[in-house]
Design an enzyme around this catalytic site. Structure first.
Site, mmCIF file in Angstrom:
data_model
loop_
_atom_site.group_PDB
_atom_site.id
_atom_site.type_symbol
_atom_site.label_atom_id
_atom_site.label_comp_id
_atom_site.label_asym_id
_atom_site.label_seq_id
_atom_site.Cartn_x
_atom_site.Cartn_y
_atom_site.Cartn_z
ATOM 1 N N GLY A 86 0.803 -1.201 0.000
ATOM 2 C CA GLY A 86 0.000 0.000 0.000
ATOM 3 C C GLY A 86 0.843 1.261 0.000
ATOM 4 O O GLY A 86 1.970 1.277 -0.518
ATOM 5 N N HIS A 87 0.303 2.323 0.613
ATOM 6 C CA HIS A 87 0.929 3.639 0.586
ATOM 7 C C HIS A 87 2.283 3.653 1.294
ATOM 8 O O HIS A 87 3.246 4.219 0.797
ATOM 9 C CB HIS A 87 -0.024 4.645 1.249
ATOM 10 N N PHE A 88 2.346 3.029 2.467
ATOM 11 C CA PHE A 88 3.601 2.956 3.208
ATOM 12 C C PHE A 88 4.216 1.571 3.005
ATOM 13 O O PHE A 88 4.213 0.727 3.905
ATOM 14 C CB PHE A 88 3.360 3.243 4.694
#
Length: 318
Positions: A292-294
């Protein structure tokens, strides 16, 4: 068995098993936590590695700080000088009042540019994620001779990367910045639920994501006045798309080696924002990760391995 035969057997066994004493220095990497004055701002940063080693500047995103690199720094610090600052208003850096410091991406980049000079980063590779991309690309386009390579992890430089539902209320705010309801509509992005969502959405194995990152970030987001700082930067993000052609021209003209290590399940900066880098770069290693984003939270070992291989080819001797 004679002493010489015993030593020979030990050597053969060590090579076969990859004994740390034979392959690398077994001492753990020690991360230092420092602060340096840049103008009126105290800039906190994490650093590891030899001073004379090739340097990597790690630039964090929203809503986090250099803490997002807490595991990556020791994974690289045996071979590289790794430096990760917190922007003003983030992490453990100063949080100047808004009437004393304008929270814009131009100003964040100016502080980090001056920071690199303070800590004597003359040449360095960039790691950019989220907000780190507009900060880092301002540095790169201003000082192309300083950049040895770039690692991009969910960091945007193309219009395709903002063409999704997440950005609709943000773009509405850009169009009508004086309307209070447009600004207030974004306050939900500053809540603990939103912060946890950024860490866990799109992650194949959420149990691999420590809850400490989101809790740390939210504690600092909840400081009095920090919400208005973040809303100012949501507005200032609108200054970045007009610079995309300049940054793309930097890619085409200077051709920095670039590693894409992108969490493909990110709904803020989706994989559509990664693909256009292929248009402008000749030396490009491209990886869409099941993350995901991180992405560092769930795929940190994978990213560190990709970086060691990539930087060893493109940045270690510069």
């Amino acid at each position: 068995m004679t002493r010489s035969a015993t030593l020979a057997l030990f050597a053969i066994t060590a090579l076969a098993l990859g004994t740390p004493g034979m392959a690398a220095d077994p001492r753990p990497v020690r991360v230092q936590h420092k602060t340096v004055k840049v103008g009126d701002v105290d800039v906190f940063y994490r650093e590891a590695g030899p001073k004379d080693a090739p340097a990597i500047l790690l630039l964090h995103g929203f809503p986090t700080s250099s803490q997002m690199f807490r595991n990556l720094i020791p994974a690289l610090g045996d071979k590289y000088r790794v430096v990760a600052p917190d922007y003003p208003g983030y992490g453990h850096s100063s949080m100047p009042l808004r009437d004393k410091f304008a929270y814009t991406f131009d100003n964040l980049a100016q502080v980090i540019d001056a920071f690199t000079e303070k800590v004597e980063l003359k040449k360095y590779a960039l790691y950019v994620q989220d907000y780190g991309a507009p900060v880092g690309y301002r540095l790169a386009s201003a000082h192309p001779d300083r950049i040895t390579a770039i690692v991009v992890q969910n960091g945007n430089a193309y219009d395709e990367g903002l063409d999704n539902d997440f950005w609709k209320p943000v773009k509405a705010y850009w169009k009508e910045p004086t309307r209070k309801e447009k600004r207030d509509a974004l306050r939900g992005l500053l809540t603990y639920d939103a912060t946890k969502w950024q860490y866990t959405h799109g992650v194949k194995s959420p149990e691999l994501v420590s809850p400490d990152g989101a809790a740390h970030d939210q504690f600092l987001l909840d400081r009095k006045g920090n919400d208005e700082i973040q809303l100012d930067l949501f507005l200032s993000y609108g200054s970045n798309p007009p610079l995309y052609p300049k940054w793309q021209e930097y890619f085409r003209t200077h051709q920095p080696p670039v590693l894409i290590a992108w969490g493909k399940n990110d709904q803020i900066f989706p994989a559509e924002g990664a693909e256009p880098y292929k248009r402008d770069l000749k030396t490009l290693e491209f990886h869409l990760l099941d993350a995901g984003h991180f992405a560092l939270e769930s795929n940190g070992d994978e990213i560190a391995s990709l970086m060691r291989d990539f930087l060893g080819k493109h940045a270690a001797k510069k």
